[in-house]
Design a protein around this motif. Structure first.
Motif, mmCIF file in Angstrom:
data_model
loop_
_atom_site.group_PDB
_atom_site.id
_atom_site.type_symbol
_atom_site.label_atom_id
_atom_site.label_comp_id
_atom_site.label_asym_id
_atom_site.label_seq_id
_atom_site.Cartn_x
_atom_site.Cartn_y
_atom_site.Cartn_z
ATOM 1 N N ALA A 1 -3.342 26.715 8.822
ATOM 2 C CA ALA A 1 -1.955 26.294 8.978
ATOM 3 C C ALA A 1 -1.250 26.106 7.641
ATOM 4 O O ALA A 1 -0.027 25.903 7.612
ATOM 5 C CB ALA A 1 -1.901 24.995 9.777
ATOM 6 N N TYR A 2 -1.979 26.168 6.545
ATOM 7 C CA TYR A 2 -1.393 26.031 5.209
ATOM 8 C C TYR A 2 -1.468 27.356 4.450
ATOM 9 O O TYR A 2 -1.492 27.384 3.222
ATOM 10 C CB TYR A 2 -2.103 24.912 4.445
ATOM 11 C CG TYR A 2 -2.101 23.614 5.205
ATOM 12 C CD1 TYR A 2 -0.974 22.807 5.242
ATOM 13 C CD2 TYR A 2 -3.217 23.204 5.933
ATOM 14 C CE1 TYR A 2 -0.949 21.627 5.968
ATOM 15 C CE2 TYR A 2 -3.207 22.012 6.664
ATOM 16 C CZ TYR A 2 -2.068 21.241 6.675
ATOM 17 O OH TYR A 2 -2.048 20.083 7.406
ATOM 18 N N SER A 3 -1.510 28.445 5.189
ATOM 19 C CA SER A 3 -1.613 29.781 4.601
ATOM 20 C C SER A 3 -0.342 30.577 4.872
ATOM 21 O O SER A 3 0.420 30.280 5.795
ATOM 22 C CB SER A 3 -2.815 30.541 5.180
ATOM 23 O OG SER A 3 -4.026 29.879 4.922
ATOM 24 N N ALA A 4 -0.144 31.604 4.050
ATOM 25 C CA ALA A 4 0.931 32.569 4.252
ATOM 26 C C ALA A 4 0.386 33.935 3.876
ATOM 27 O O ALA A 4 -0.518 34.049 3.047
ATOM 28 C CB ALA A 4 2.145 32.216 3.402
ATOM 29 N N ALA B 1 0.835 -1.200 0.000
ATOM 30 C CA ALA B 1 0.000 0.000 0.000
ATOM 31 C C ALA B 1 0.869 1.248 0.000
ATOM 32 O O ALA B 1 1.817 1.359 0.792
ATOM 33 C CB ALA B 1 -0.930 0.014 1.216
ATOM 34 N N LEU B 2 0.558 2.163 -0.899
ATOM 35 C CA LEU B 2 1.135 3.505 -0.868
ATOM 36 C C LEU B 2 0.138 4.408 -0.160
ATOM 37 O O LEU B 2 -0.979 4.599 -0.632
ATOM 38 C CB LEU B 2 1.401 4.019 -2.291
ATOM 39 C CG LEU B 2 1.695 5.528 -2.407
ATOM 40 C CD1 LEU B 2 2.965 5.900 -1.655
ATOM 41 C CD2 LEU B 2 1.792 5.946 -3.876
ATOM 42 N N LEU B 3 0.531 4.932 0.978
ATOM 43 C CA LEU B 3 -0.297 5.872 1.725
ATOM 44 C C LEU B 3 0.253 7.268 1.441
ATOM 45 O O LEU B 3 1.225 7.708 2.063
ATOM 46 C CB LEU B 3 -0.254 5.572 3.227
ATOM 47 C CG LEU B 3 -1.130 4.425 3.756
ATOM 48 C CD1 LEU B 3 -0.812 3.104 3.077
ATOM 49 C CD2 LEU B 3 -0.960 4.284 5.267
ATOM 50 N N SER B 4 -0.340 7.944 0.450
ATOM 51 C CA SER B 4 0.139 9.261 0.033
ATOM 52 C C SER B 4 -0.383 10.332 0.979
ATOM 53 O O SER B 4 -1.591 10.567 1.059
ATOM 54 C CB SER B 4 -0.320 9.578 -1.393
ATOM 55 O OG SER B 4 0.223 8.683 -2.317
ATOM 56 N N TYR B 5 0.522 10.984 1.685
ATOM 57 C CA TYR B 5 0.159 12.081 2.575
ATOM 58 C C TYR B 5 0.125 13.372 1.761
ATOM 59 O O TYR B 5 1.128 13.760 1.157
ATOM 60 C CB TYR B 5 1.172 12.194 3.712
ATOM 61 C CG TYR B 5 0.953 13.389 4.616
ATOM 62 C CD1 TYR B 5 -0.051 13.383 5.573
ATOM 63 C CD2 TYR B 5 1.758 14.518 4.505
ATOM 64 C CE1 TYR B 5 -0.255 14.471 6.400
ATOM 65 C CE2 TYR B 5 1.567 15.611 5.332
ATOM 66 C CZ TYR B 5 0.555 15.581 6.279
ATOM 67 O OH TYR B 5 0.354 16.671 7.090
ATOM 68 N N ILE B 6 -1.029 14.022 1.726
ATOM 69 C CA ILE B 6 -1.224 15.190 0.861
ATOM 70 C C ILE B 6 -1.813 16.330 1.679
ATOM 71 O O ILE B 6 -2.816 16.152 2.374
ATOM 72 C CB ILE B 6 -2.156 14.847 -0.318
ATOM 73 C CG1 ILE B 6 -1.576 13.661 -1.112
ATOM 74 C CG2 ILE B 6 -2.346 16.056 -1.233
ATOM 75 C CD1 ILE B 6 -2.531 13.086 -2.139
ATOM 76 N N THR B 7 -1.181 17.475 1.602
ATOM 77 C CA THR B 7 -1.669 18.662 2.310
ATOM 78 C C THR B 7 -2.359 19.612 1.327
ATOM 79 O O THR B 7 -2.129 19.541 0.116
ATOM 80 C CB THR B 7 -0.516 19.401 2.999
ATOM 81 O OG1 THR B 7 0.477 19.767 2.018
ATOM 82 C CG2 THR B 7 0.134 18.537 4.058
ATOM 83 N N PRO B 8 -3.201 20.522 1.824
ATOM 84 C CA PRO B 8 -3.876 21.469 0.929
ATOM 85 C C PRO B 8 -2.878 22.400 0.234
ATOM 86 O O PRO B 8 -1.730 22.549 0.670
ATOM 87 C CB PRO B 8 -4.783 22.261 1.883
ATOM 88 C CG PRO B 8 -4.916 21.411 3.101
ATOM 89 C CD PRO B 8 -3.633 20.661 3.221
ATOM 90 N N ALA B 9 -3.349 23.028 -0.818
ATOM 91 C CA ALA B 9 -2.529 24.022 -1.508
ATOM 92 C C ALA B 9 -2.247 25.187 -0.576
ATOM 93 O O ALA B 9 -3.060 25.539 0.285
ATOM 94 C CB ALA B 9 -3.254 24.518 -2.762
ATOM 95 N N THR B 10 -1.071 25.797 -0.737
ATOM 96 C CA THR B 10 -0.761 27.003 0.014
ATOM 97 C C THR B 10 -1.752 28.104 -0.351
ATOM 98 O O THR B 10 -2.015 28.350 -1.531
ATOM 99 C CB THR B 10 0.672 27.477 -0.281
ATOM 100 O OG1 THR B 10 1.587 26.477 0.162
ATOM 101 C CG2 THR B 10 0.977 28.791 0.422
ATOM 102 N N GLN B 11 -2.311 28.728 0.658
ATOM 103 C CA GLN B 11 -3.205 29.867 0.458
ATOM 104 C C GLN B 11 -2.407 31.139 0.746
ATOM 105 O O GLN B 11 -2.005 31.388 1.873
ATOM 106 C CB GLN B 11 -4.398 29.769 1.417
ATOM 107 C CG GLN B 11 -5.362 30.935 1.336
ATOM 108 C CD GLN B 11 -6.562 30.747 2.253
ATOM 109 O OE1 GLN B 11 -7.676 30.564 1.784
ATOM 110 N NE2 GLN B 11 -6.335 30.771 3.564
ATOM 111 N N LEU B 12 -2.133 31.912 -0.298
ATOM 112 C CA LEU B 12 -1.331 33.122 -0.136
ATOM 113 C C LEU B 12 -2.234 34.344 -0.061
ATOM 114 O O LEU B 12 -3.032 34.601 -0.966
ATOM 115 C CB LEU B 12 -0.353 33.283 -1.299
ATOM 116 C CG LEU B 12 0.498 34.561 -1.263
ATOM 117 C CD1 LEU B 12 1.353 34.605 -0.001
ATOM 118 C CD2 LEU B 12 1.357 34.682 -2.507
ATOM 119 N N ILE B 13 -2.091 35.102 1.022
ATOM 120 C CA ILE B 13 -2.856 36.331 1.218
ATOM 121 C C ILE B 13 -1.918 37.506 0.967
ATOM 122 O O ILE B 13 -0.990 37.761 1.752
ATOM 123 C CB ILE B 13 -3.436 36.397 2.644
ATOM 124 C CG1 ILE B 13 -4.312 35.171 2.912
ATOM 125 C CG2 ILE B 13 -4.216 37.684 2.854
ATOM 126 C CD1 ILE B 13 -4.690 34.998 4.365
#
Length: 381
Positions: free
Chosen positions: A267-270, A197-209
């Motif tokens: 937490a996925y924003s800048a 099994a490949l358990l792909s860990y994927i985070t959301p796209a960076t949200q740039l403000i």
């Protein structure tokens, strides 16, 4: 990776409208060196259109031919490319890496509500970290290849794993992937089968403000869009913050006190403060520090940020650690485009986590990529 998945879903929708069959190619394992790592994906349509990538271009042509066979037979196929062989010509592709690459090819059945593309569609629809589970039979390539079967998100799983015991074991390892914040590859062995099994860990796209709609914000918005970041622009000047000046950008025109009303920095924003209006930037900064975003950049000299901090005595030491000013990496940036590159690079370095130094790859000791996802452990069921 998330931009690649978003592009794949868009391409799949177009193929569906055109009545074209499709297949998904996934790098499920790499032994040694390769341009793309496990979890890289590419959509193939029967007319030869490719979206995404599984290599630097050397494998795509051969994978296209095999994917067309997969579409015709409607059966998944595991393909192995051995790039350690000096005689690359025998594969019919120009290979430049030094590893063994396992590619799983899956036909996409539109009638299946949990087909791989529908799972990916659900993955990109929310801003949550997710685990996409792909099963393959590494030892018996001619046997049935189960393929991409389940999407795990916070408090919700979609899809099924064949066998209760196997599903329970995999879901336990999903928690480990969440804990490590990294992809995992693991083999599960029982008297009846051996599956990996490949358990792909994927985070959301960076949200740039981007706070500020001046001319210097335009190249930063363009760079961010190329990176696949979701760009939001905040400014109080409607004649500056326009779709003409900032295409493909979500624009928020508001006073500083209300500018964040329709945004949820996570937490996925800048964020980068660059209005050149001290009071506007100050008010936004005083709001942003209460959100969990890891990067808040302040354009301008250090004394500007120091004044902001002196006027914001409620900012804690922990919040101060997430504020970067003057914003950007030291690359002798002078033009707006160079400054934008400097800022975008610093955001990428910070959001990539503490394991990333930002140094030249020439000076890095060991492998370029983290190879934890290349090491296969085994569990007997």
């Amino acid at each position: 990776m998330i931009k690649e998945l978003e592009d794949i879903v868009k391409a799949y929708d177009i193929a569906q409208q055109q009545g074209l069959r499709t297949a998904l190619a996934t790098v499920v394992h790499v032994d040694g060196s390769a341009y793309r790592q496990p979890g890289a994906r590419m959509l193939v349509t029967e007319n030869g259109t490719l979206t995404g990538a599984i290599s630097g271009g050397c494998l795509e042509g051969d994978a296209l031919r095999k994917a067309q066979l997969v579409m015709m037979q409607q059966q998944p196929m595991l393909v192995v490319y051995d790039t350690t062989d000096e005689d690359d010509a025998q594969l019919g592709v120009g290979l430049g890496c030094n590893g063994i690459i396992y590619i799983l090819l899956e036909p996409i059945t539109a009638e299946d509500s949990n087909n791989p593309l529908q799972l990916i569609r659900q993955l990109i629809s929310t801003r949550q970290e997710s685990i996409l589970i792909t099963l393959f039979n590494k030892e018996q390539r001619k046997d049935i290849q189960p393929g991409t079967r389940m999407l795990c998100r916070q408090h919700k799983n979609v899809g099924t794993i064949p066998g209760d015991m196997l599903q329970q074991a995999i879901l336990q390892d999903v928690q480990e992937a969440y804990h490590q914040r990294a992809s995992i590859i693991k083999s599960y062995v029982s008297p009846d089968y051996q599956l990996t099994a490949l358990l792909s860990y994927i985070t959301p796209a960076t949200q740039l403000i981007i706070v500020g709609a001046g001319n210097d914000a335009q190249p930063l918005a363009r760079i961010a869009q190329v990176m696949g970041w979701h760009v939001h622009l905040l400014d109080g000047r409607p004649n500056y913050a326009t779709a003409t000046r900032f295409p493909d950008t979500t624009i928020h025109i508001a006073k500083a006190e209300n500018a964040l009303e329709h945004l949820v920095p996570d937490a996925y924003s800048a964020a980068i403060l660059m209005t050149h209006n001290y009071n506007y930037d100050l008010k936004i900064l005083q709001q942003l520090v209460h959100f969990p975003l890891p990067y808040i950049g302040v354009l301008g000299p250090a004394k500007k940020l120091q004044r902001m901090l002196e006027e914001s005595d409620s900012i804690t030491a922990i919040q101060r650690e997430r504020i970067y000013g003057p914003a950007g990496l030291d690359i002798a940036a002078a033009t707006p485009e160079e400054i934008a590159l400097s800022i975008a690079s610093e955001i990428k370095r910070v959001t990539a986590g503490p394991a990333t130094s930002g140094q030249s790859l020439r000076d890095k000791k060991g492998a370029i990529h983290n190879r934890r996802a290349q090491i296969i452990t085994t569990q007997h069921l």
